[in-house]
Structure formats: C-alpha cells, structure tokens
Design an enzyme around this catalytic site. Sequence first.
Site, PDB file in Angstrom:
ATOM      1  N   ALA A 275      21.144 -36.708  46.979  1.00  0.00           N
ATOM      2  CA  ALA A 275      21.609 -36.084  48.212  1.00  0.00           C
ATOM      3  C   ALA A 275      21.603 -37.133  49.317  1.00  0.00           C
ATOM      4  O   ALA A 275      21.146 -38.263  49.127  1.00  0.00           O
ATOM      5  CB  ALA A 275      20.715 -34.898  48.595  1.00  0.00           C
ATOM      6  N   GLU A 277      21.076 -37.499  53.789  1.00  0.00           N
ATOM      7  CA  GLU A 277      20.528 -36.832  54.957  1.00  0.00           C
ATOM      8  C   GLU A 277      21.424 -36.872  56.188  1.00  0.00           C
ATOM      9  O   GLU A 277      20.949 -37.000  57.324  1.00  0.00           O
ATOM     10  CB  GLU A 277      19.173 -37.448  55.315  1.00  0.00           C
ATOM     11  N   ASN A 278      22.743 -36.724  56.044  1.00  0.00           N
ATOM     12  CA  ASN A 278      23.613 -36.663  57.211  1.00  0.00           C
ATOM     13  C   ASN A 278      23.072 -35.616  58.198  1.00  0.00           C
ATOM     14  O   ASN A 278      22.705 -34.516  57.801  1.00  0.00           O
ATOM     15  CB  ASN A 278      25.032 -36.266  56.802  1.00  0.00           C
ATOM     16  N   GLU A 309      15.584 -34.222  51.999  1.00  0.00           N
ATOM     17  CA  GLU A 309      16.640 -34.421  52.997  1.00  0.00           C
ATOM     18  C   GLU A 309      16.295 -33.736  54.313  1.00  0.00           C
ATOM     19  O   GLU A 309      16.614 -34.253  55.391  1.00  0.00           O
ATOM     20  CB  GLU A 309      17.971 -33.902  52.460  1.00  0.00           C
ATOM     21  N   HIS A 312      14.085 -35.860  56.417  1.00  0.00           N
ATOM     22  CA  HIS A 312      14.833 -36.945  57.066  1.00  0.00           C
ATOM     23  C   HIS A 312      15.395 -36.539  58.422  1.00  0.00           C
ATOM     24  O   HIS A 312      15.720 -37.413  59.241  1.00  0.00           O
ATOM     25  CB  HIS A 312      16.001 -37.376  56.184  1.00  0.00           C
ATOM     26  N   GLU A 331      12.696 -43.748  53.304  1.00  0.00           N
ATOM     27  CA  GLU A 331      12.713 -43.018  52.043  1.00  0.00           C
ATOM     28  C   GLU A 331      11.305 -42.647  51.569  1.00  0.00           C
ATOM     29  O   GLU A 331      11.088 -41.564  51.025  1.00  0.00           O
ATOM     30  CB  GLU A 331      13.443 -43.832  50.973  1.00  0.00           C
TER      31      GLU A 331
END
Length: 855
Positions: A275, A277-278, A309, A312, A331
Amino acid sequence: MSTTNLTRTEAEFRSGLVDVASYDVSLDLTTDAATFGSVTSVRFTAAHDADTFIDFVGGTVYSLELNGESIDAGGYDGARIPLSLKAGDNHLVVTGTGTYMNTGEGLHRFVDPVDSEVYLYSQFEVADCRRMFAVFDQPDLKATFAFTVTAPAHWQVVSNQPTPEPVEASQVWTDPSGNERPTATWTFSATPVMSSYITALVAGPYDVVRDSVTTRRGEVPLALYCRRSLREYLDADNVFDCTKRGFDFFEKEFDCEYPFEKYDQIFTPEYNMGAMENAGCVTINEIYIFRSKVSDAKVERRALTILHELAHMWFGDLVTMQWWNDLWLNESFAEWASTVCQAEATEWAEAWTTFSILEKTWAYNQDQLSSTHPIVAEIRDLEDVESNFDGITYAKGASVLKQLVAYVGREAFVQGLRSYFAKYAWGNTTLPQLLGELADASGRDLDAWSAAWLETAGVNTLTPKVEVDADGTITSFSIEQTATEQLPTLRPHRLAVGCYERQADSWVRVKRIEVDVDGPSTSVDELVGNKHPGVMLVNDDDLAYCKIRLDEASLAAIVERPDGFGSLPRALVLGALWDMTRDAQMRGRELVSVVQVLLGAETHAGILRMMLNLLRQLTALYIDPAAREEIRAHVTASLRAAATAAEPGSDAQLQLTEAFATFASSDDDLALIQGLFTGEETFEGLVVGQDLRWNLLIALVTGGVAGEAEIAAEQERDATATGKEKAACARAAVPTAEAKAAAWTLLVDTPDLANQTIEEVGIGFQRVHDNALLTPYVDKYFAMLTDMWSTRTFHIGQSIAQLAFPVRLASTELLTGCEKWLQDNGSASAGLVRVVTEHRDDVARALTAQAFDAS
C-alpha cells in the site's frame, strides 16, 4: 549518470534556492490510451539568481512560460527542464503530455478484461510524481497542490482533498470498445502543505462504499473503492472496523487529531507493494480483496497494512523526513506503531508473534548479506533510495524502535512522540529532532544508543553459557555476545531470559528476568542456584534485535519435545533453529524433523505459514542434494497426512492443502490433487474456491499431468485479470524446455509486459520438480542483465533480475557465475550490483549448509 537520478547534493542546492508556494495542475485523461494532457502552474520564490531545473519524466513538453514570457523547451531531456531563475517571486507554466505506465510507477493504466473499463491510479514514492506533472520532486520542497481533472463522466475521481461535484466538459472520450462517452471536469481544492510524493490521483469507474468516523477534528468521511468486478468480494465492514480502531488508537496515543479532511482507501490493480500512504487517499494492493477463503495470516496482514498506512498520516505525511536518508524512520515507525495498535486495539492480540516470524526474520536475513547497511543509510541519490526499500529500512528499523521503547520506557517514548508531532506539524525533520524529544521525555542520553544501533550494520549473536553441577543446579550463567569480523560492533541489549519447565504436554515459563547485556560477556547471577528448568530462552518476549542460540541442554530438550510452547516463545525457538541451520550449526534435515512434528497441531496461522515456508526453503536449498529427493518425499507425505487430518474448514486445512499441492510430484499425490481440483475427491470442510483452484492446477501443470487445454479452460472459467495472470504463471510452469524458453522470453525480452504479469511469469518459471530445466539459464541470466536493466524502470528491472535468477540450482557453477559477473561489471548500476551480490550470498550460504547437512 542519468538525469532521472537526483543526487542529494542537487536536492540540497535546490532546497536552498527554491521555496515553493503552490502547484495548480490540470490533467486531461480523455486524450488516448498512451498519453494524457498535463499542464502545471507552479509559484515559487528564488533566493538568488541561479540555474536549476524542474522534474518531468517520460513526457513531452510543448511550451514553457516563466513569469509571463515564453522560454525555449529545447533543453528538456526527458527528465529535467532547465530553468534560469531570477531572485524573487516566480511563476512557471509547463504544458505537455505525460505517459501512462503499466509498471506500477507514475500514473498506472489498467484495462479490466471483465468489462473493458479503464482504471488509473498513481504511485509516486520515491520520485515518480514527476511522471504525472512538472514538479520539484523532493520531500523537503513542500507546497499546496490543487488538481483539475477532466475524465469520462461516469468515473470516480479521487485525490487528497474531498472530491468536488463534476462539471460537464465539451470533449468526448472513446473507450477501449470504441464507444464515445461524455466527459466531465473535477476541480479539487488546494491541499494543505505537503510533500509531492504523497499527492495522489485515482480515476476510473470504481465502486465505492462510504462510512465515517468520529475523531477529534469531528466527523471524518471514510470511503473504500475497488474495481466493479471485485465489489462482491469487498469485505467493507471488516476494513472499516479496523480503520476506525486505528483512528481511535492513534489519536489517543499521539495526542494529535487526524490531520486531513477525509480518508479514502482504494484497492488498485497491478500494484507493486502492499500500500501507499498518500495523504487522505491511501492506495492498497487489491490482493487484499479476497475472492475466496484465504489463510488467517493474510487477513491479519491486511489489518497490519491498513494500520501501517494510517499511522503514516501522522508520521510521514504530517511530519515528513527532510531527505530520503530518514526513509527508514518513516517506515520503521509505521511498522512499530501499526503492530502496537494491532496487538492492543484489534482482534490480533498476538501481533508481536507475527512481527517476530515475518518482520524480524526478514531483517535478520537482510542484515547478514554483504549488501547490508546501517539503519541510517548514506543516501547519495535516488538509486540509493530505491535500493534501500529493504529489510533494514522496514523490519530492522522497527525492531530497533521496539528495543528503544524498552530502553526509554513506553510512557516516555509516547510523550516524546506527542511533543514531536506538536512541535513539527506540517514541517520536515531529521532524526536528531525526534531523538531530542525522546531524550527530553526520558532523561536518557541517546547519542551513544543511536551510534551503536542506527549508525552501524550487522546483527549480534547472543549465546547462553550455562554450567550446572551433578544434580542440575546452575553454577554459572552468562550471555556471550559476538559479531562478525566484517561488522564487529557489539551493542547494548535490554532483554529477558525465560526459564521453561515441561509440565504435562506444555512448556511452562516458571521464571523470567530482565537484564542489560553489553560487551562480549554478561553474567546473569540471578539464575545461579536455580535448577536448570529444561529450556532457557534468551530474548524471551522478543524485546531485543539479535540472533539467539540455545544451550546444549535446552537444544536437546526442544529437539526431543518441540511442542507445547506459547506462540511467541514457539516463534523464537523456531527462529533460533532456522538461524542455526542457515549458519551451518544445525543440519537442515534435523530442522525438517522438528517442523514435521509440529505441523499437525499448529493453530497460529502465521507460525504455520512460517513453518511451511521453512520446509520449502530447506528442501530446495539447505539439504544435501544427494538426500533431497528422499527428504522431499517424506515432507510431502507429512503434508498430505496433516492436510487430510486437519480440522474441517480450518485455516490449517487450507494452508496445508496448498503446501501439499506445491510439493506433490508422485503419481499418487498428483491423482489426489487432480481429484480435489475436479471435485471427485474432497477434504471435509475444504472449500475449493477460485484461488485454490489455480493453486491446484499449477501444481498439476508442474507435475506434468495438466497442460494447455486445462489452463485455457480455467482461464475461460476465471475471465478476470487475476485469471489471466494465473494462466501466465501456469504456462510458465509447464515442465518442458520449450515452455521454459517461452517463459524466459516473456520475462526478459517483452518490454511492454505489465508488472503483475511479470511477477506471475517469474513465479511459474521457477516452479520445477526437475532442476535440470533451469540449467540452461545460468549463462543466459548473466548475459542479459546489463542490457535488460538499461531499458527498464528500476522496479521492473529489479523484479526481473530477482525472478529470473535460477536460485534452485544453488551450485558452485552458479556461485562462480555471480562472482565473475560482479568482477566484470563493477561500474554497473548500484541497484543491479546489489541484486547480484545478494544472489551470490544466498548461494554461498546454501552451499555451506548443504555441505554441513551432508557431513
């Protein structure tokens, strides 16, 4: 050096020169199947007169306008647009086209074979935002981003900000079937200040499920998106439940409200990672939409990915690293925080057991390769970043953070995090700023800790040295710490020693002490005078990052009675035995025997998955080749018996059946697999869904009892993207020289093959029962590497270089080939050199273990 490879020196110069205020980006997704329109308007100030550049990769530039005047676009080289700036405010407009990708980088385009609908998604980390629009693409040049998108009117268009109401557009769009469709324009509001790599665009006729969560900032909209053909399989309630638990946990733990206006999670096809993390627009690999029953381990992994995510959004998106040398912190923090949340706020209470068997095992393996590096790596350029998405950056970093929590205390660690978020929200930071907050909260000087743990590479081995008298009383107990000659650093470890006694059918912990281990030897006087309990486990509860050994009495007791431990000590014991095997201190066949004893009774899905993976690796690489066929037959029989006897409908039944299918090669075993595939044979409670059908069919193909007719029939039955990909895997698994040659051509010589199909072809290519089928590809592998790498994106090149390597041969010839290639190609790309170096290390380790197993 290619101009796509931004150096840290260039980035530092540019961040000292340019202060970016805003981007307004207009995208036209209605042009054709290969390209899209891209217009970027960026406002920024320059600190002084200077020459620099803005990034735009793989597109065409039609016009450039700087401060209202046209400038020559002839200097654009496919990656950089040169700029001569004057001090003060600047306004640049770049008009051109971008190129759709099928590699999982930039703006990825996918056509669903079920309904011929087009789906797009962006993937911008590390620096692929520049594949969609012109941008100063580095994490410390934060700005606001406002997107205007023209697309087919029936699409969903999703970005970082809430999706606005579309307005009818004048152009028409021709779909893949040749139909003309109306279009619309979506004008998004500007984002908060953020880094370019966490911006996002997702577009296509995605189905959507909506919900909301109550947070400190108020009610935040939630949404899940997936392709229409997958909607019936989307387990929205489970995903939303996990997400909401994460929101509640992280806001309380960080004492900081969720920073964005909404939270969308989009399951996307042909995705390279788990995935991304936008900000407010997380993209997730659609393998986490389960079309049929999957193992509990995969469901648990999906939960961890969701929480990773979400973490983040605070660590990475709200507060962002200044340069990619702190990627590990980004991360590692998300790994640590998501595991804590999973263990304390979800049904997955044994999440730290899974962390131990998956993440830490990955880290230990990576840390023993000659390509290892300090957690805080020297990141000279973007190629270094791409090469460092590895077990050090993710898993070792998270393991060391766990050790840091034990070192400073959980309460102080959390207080330091809260201060960090409050002080640096919306900014960029470096590691010393985080350590400073943790030091202030805990009162501990972390400079020496950081130097030992973050700035040096390698893993230490901790070995208990136990002396007992005639009646079994401990007269001396110490822990010896060693390191390799190449990486000699000894480190401080805060850990526990557990004492386990056999009671009935279980190993019961009767004593536990915590101790600080430092230097080459640490005495543990608290254990002197106690009876040796049977098993003494160094690093009980898995607080420290280290390889562990077992004293002679403990090892003998475990080999005799390996069953009966709780899940975490069971994982630690298996991990210790695996380390000993890889280090040629325990014969591979001995570990096989231990695992076979445990197979039938294992209830933890993650540990069972680990054991099955161990059996695959042991029988393929770590057993004396002369005994391999006999041992594989014994393992296959054990798997068949365990699968047959497993609790009907259980997770174990599914995992064991899949593993048995992978091993099956005899006529009798393949007949059973054939029966399960056709329905003529059944295991009570086993549901043979579509995913399991493909696993069974690929096993039959690998065994030579099914071929093109069966593959084509199954692909027609499963006329989806996944069906097409699995059929490619099956064709590559056909056990003939002709099929392997065709698979090789697809894998190596077909430049337009999509990323997920490359993955499946590579998996099928490696599926053999007769290793001789791979022998012709030793020389071919080394011959193709350099040219292949030069024509592919980093991710695709790395995938092919890994998937095409015939590791199952593990011979001196293969080792020699690696060494010769490295000698002859010292100036090759650092990323490619690293791949071959790691292959060499893996083969060398396997050969040493094989020799020990044969001794």
